[in-house]
Design an enzyme around this catalytic site. Structure first.
Site, PDB file in Angstrom:
ATOM      1  CG  ASP A  97      -1.861   1.179   1.227  1.00  0.00           C
ATOM      2  OD1 ASP A  97      -1.423   2.294   0.860  1.00  0.00           O
ATOM      3  OD2 ASP A  97      -3.041   0.992   1.549  1.00  0.00           O
ATOM      4  CG  HIS A  98       1.481   4.259  -3.226  1.00  0.00           C
ATOM      5  ND1 HIS A  98       0.247   3.928  -3.706  1.00  0.00           N
ATOM      6  CD2 HIS A  98       1.576   5.609  -3.356  1.00  0.00           C
ATOM      7  CE1 HIS A  98      -0.376   5.015  -4.108  1.00  0.00           C
ATOM      8  NE2 HIS A  98       0.407   6.061  -3.911  1.00  0.00           N
ATOM      9  CG  HIS A 132      -4.157   4.406  -0.830  1.00  0.00           C
ATOM     10  ND1 HIS A 132      -3.220   3.404  -0.787  1.00  0.00           N
ATOM     11  CD2 HIS A 132      -4.394   4.626  -2.151  1.00  0.00           C
ATOM     12  CE1 HIS A 132      -2.901   3.046  -2.023  1.00  0.00           C
ATOM     13  NE2 HIS A 132      -3.604   3.766  -2.862  1.00  0.00           N
TER      14      HIS A 132
END
Ligand SMILES: NC(=O)C1=CN([C@@H]2O[C@H](COP(=O)(O)OP(=O)(O)OC[C@H]3O[C@@H](n4cnc5c(N)ncnc54)[C@H](OP(=O)(O)O)[C@@H]3O)[C@@H](O)[C@H]2O)C=CC1
Ligand SMILES: O=C1O[C@H](COP(=O)(O)O)[C@@H](O)[C@H](O)[C@H]1O
Length: 493
Positions: free
Chosen positions: A180-181, A243
């Site tokens: 999950d950047h 996010h």
């Protein structure tokens, strides 16, 4: 001194000819190399169906580094670590060749057998690749093996479970790194430090002192040629499932016993478990879905969502979601966590605003009516930093005025700020899975998202529209107005 032996590994990139590899993975690996965080002992094997060779891949990597404005002084030595194998993931025979290629590189670079398999490919291949890695003996090594998986992890709870089962047949949970950047962003990682290393916040972080929390992640971009994907995903699956809920859990988690992966994850999971379920009965009061109409962004006229390529002209897919989330536990009962995210909005901005409750008796508020609530603003992007908003005295007058205490990273700090992918790749090499999503987080997030999605299917309300270039529909304001709250204007903060 960092332990470089951990980074002595072969990186196998499934999908090395694609967009993600070029824009994110190659520049991140290069940055790690330049900083000395990637030992000189590593190899990257790029895979894709295209009939490329080592030189073609190296040319593309060089181009990627030039496009991302890297200092190119170490590029020649960096490129010697790259090789390419033309490879169809659906062809089982390919894996025998890949095994041989990995072993050759391990010999050439004297590597201890550590292997990172990075799936930078469409998700329908994830399960099949993981199983083939296992079945064709690519995990048989004296070192460790890790699997990095890109989003989306399923399209609902059911598909996520199937995918997880497939992957778990081949890899143990602690070998799986679900990207999950947002968890790699500097200021997202800073949430825990701000909360747990400051005596001034720790005692206030609960429903006695916080009125509400607002998380905004707005984008100016539209769907940018990804209409086919986005039609099925929408903002709910694209941004909220991962996010936004990750940020909610970091903000609401209890203090972990220690700063270890297991302890932190366990506290985050408790938050997701305590999220109030959204049902047909409360959906209309808790979630707003909207779609962008035509409008103006950066002075340019832009089309509506339904006029984008690969989008159904009758589409009801949401490009914007706002929601009021309630966490039904002792600490947060009664405190709304408002989230909103959307495409084609007025600004590109991710910000968290924590609004503190008013004092029981504020003499100045009574006298001057100009005091406002104290705020903690966490600027995640594009600016990074924090602002604390207090009430102070207007100089030379008896009036009060909001005072902003600002800390923004200066330009030198920002040059040294690693990109999210760079951090996450590094963590994976080091075996630190803290900033990756555990299966329990993924499954609990999907439960909430599925409940919203199902309630939408049943609801008579269709998505409302907002004009491109604005901060979303008025209905999202009404979501807060019922609680006497209002969105803070993040576009001006
Ligand atoms: N691009 C981005 O910014 C982001 C991407 N992601 C995720 O990353 C993943 C990759 O995305 P992206 O790079 O944009 O996708 P692309 O479509 O650009 O690349 C897909 C890659 O998959 C390869 N591929 C497709 N089919 C096969 C096959 N049968 N055998 C071997 N290779 C195959 C392609 O290689 P070839 O054509 O040579 O076969 C190509 O390298 C997706 O899961 C996406 O959701 C997540 C966040 C951001
Ligand atoms: O995961 C995704 O995130 C991007 C937004 O990321 P950011 O780092 O630029 O905030 C979003 O554009 C994309 O649709 C989504 O898949």
């Amino acid at each position: 001194m960092e332990d470089n032996r951990q980074s002595e590994a072969v990186f196998v990139i499934f999908g090395s000819t694609g967009d993600l590899a070029k824009r994110k993975l190659f520049p991140s690996l290069y940055n790690l190399y330049v900083k000395g965080l990637l030992s000189n002992k590593f190899a990257v094997i790029g895979l894709g169906r295209r009939e490329w060779n080592d030189e073609t891949l190296r040319g593309v990597v060089q181009e990627a580094l030039e496009e991302s404005n890297q200092q190119l002084d170490k590029v020649d030595s960096f490129l010697t670590h790259f090789s390419y194998l033309s490879f169809d993931v659906t062809n089982k025979d390919s894996y025998k060749g890949l095994k041989q290629e990995i072993e050759n590189k391990e010999k050439d670079f004297q590597l201890p057998g550590n292997r990172i398999f990075y799936m930078a490919m469409a998700p329908e291949f994830f399960g099949q690749i993981a199983q083939s890695i296992h079945n064709y003996g690519l995990k048989e090594t004296n070192g460790w093996t890790r699997l990095v998986i890109e989003k989306p992890f399923g399209t609902d709870l059911q598909t996520a479970k199937v995918l997880n089962n497939e992957i778990r047949e081949a890899f143990a949970e602690d070998e799986i790194y679900r990207i999950d950047h947002y968890l790699g962003k500097e200021m997202v990682q800073n949430i825990q430090v701000i909360r747990f290393a400051n005596a001034m916040f720790a005692p206030l972080w609960n429903n006695r002192h916080i009125a509400n929390v607002q998380i905004t992640s707005s984008e100016k971009l539209g769907v940018e040629g990804r209409g086919g994907y986005y039609e099925k995903s929408g903002a709910l699956r694209d941004m909220v499932q991962n996010h936004m809920l990750q940020m909610v859990s970091l903000l609401a988690m209890d203090v972990p016993l220690q700063l270890t992966t297991d302890e932190i994850r366990s506290e985050k999971i408790k938050v997701l478990r305590a999220l109030r379920l959204i049902t047909n009965d409360n959906i209309d009061d808790t979630v707003v879905r909207a779609q962008y109409d035509e409008g103006t962004i950066n002075g340019q006229q832009v089309p509506s969502y339904v006029e984008e390529d690969n989008v159904d002209p009758q589409s009801h897919t949401e490009t914007y979601v706002a929601a009021k989330l309630m966490i039904d536990n002792h600490v947060w009962a009664g405190v709304p966590f408002y989230i909103r995210t959307g495409k084609r909005m007025a600004v590109k901005s991710t910000k968290i605003v924590v609004e503190f409750k008013e004092m029981p008796l504020n003499l100045y508020a009574k006298e001057h009516k100009a005091t406002g609530p104290n705020l903690l603003i966490i600027h995640i992007q594009p600016d990074e930093g924090i602002t604390i908003v207090l009430n102070g005295k207007k100089i030379g007058s008896a009036d009060t005025t909001p005072v902003h205490l600002e800390y923004r990273h200066d330009s030198e700090d920002r040059i040294n700020t690693p990109e999210a992918y760079e951090r996450l790749l590094y963590d994976c090499m080091m075996g630190d899975a803290t900033n990756f999503a555990h299966w329990d987080e993924v499954s609990l997030s999907w439960s909430l998202v599925d409940a919203i999605s199902n309630a939408w299917k049943e609801s008579a309300r269709k998505p409302v529209n907002y004009r491109a270039g604005t901060m979303g529909p008025k209905e999202a304001d009404q979501l807060l107005a019922g609680e006497n709250h209002a969105w803070w204007p993040v576009e001006e903060m």
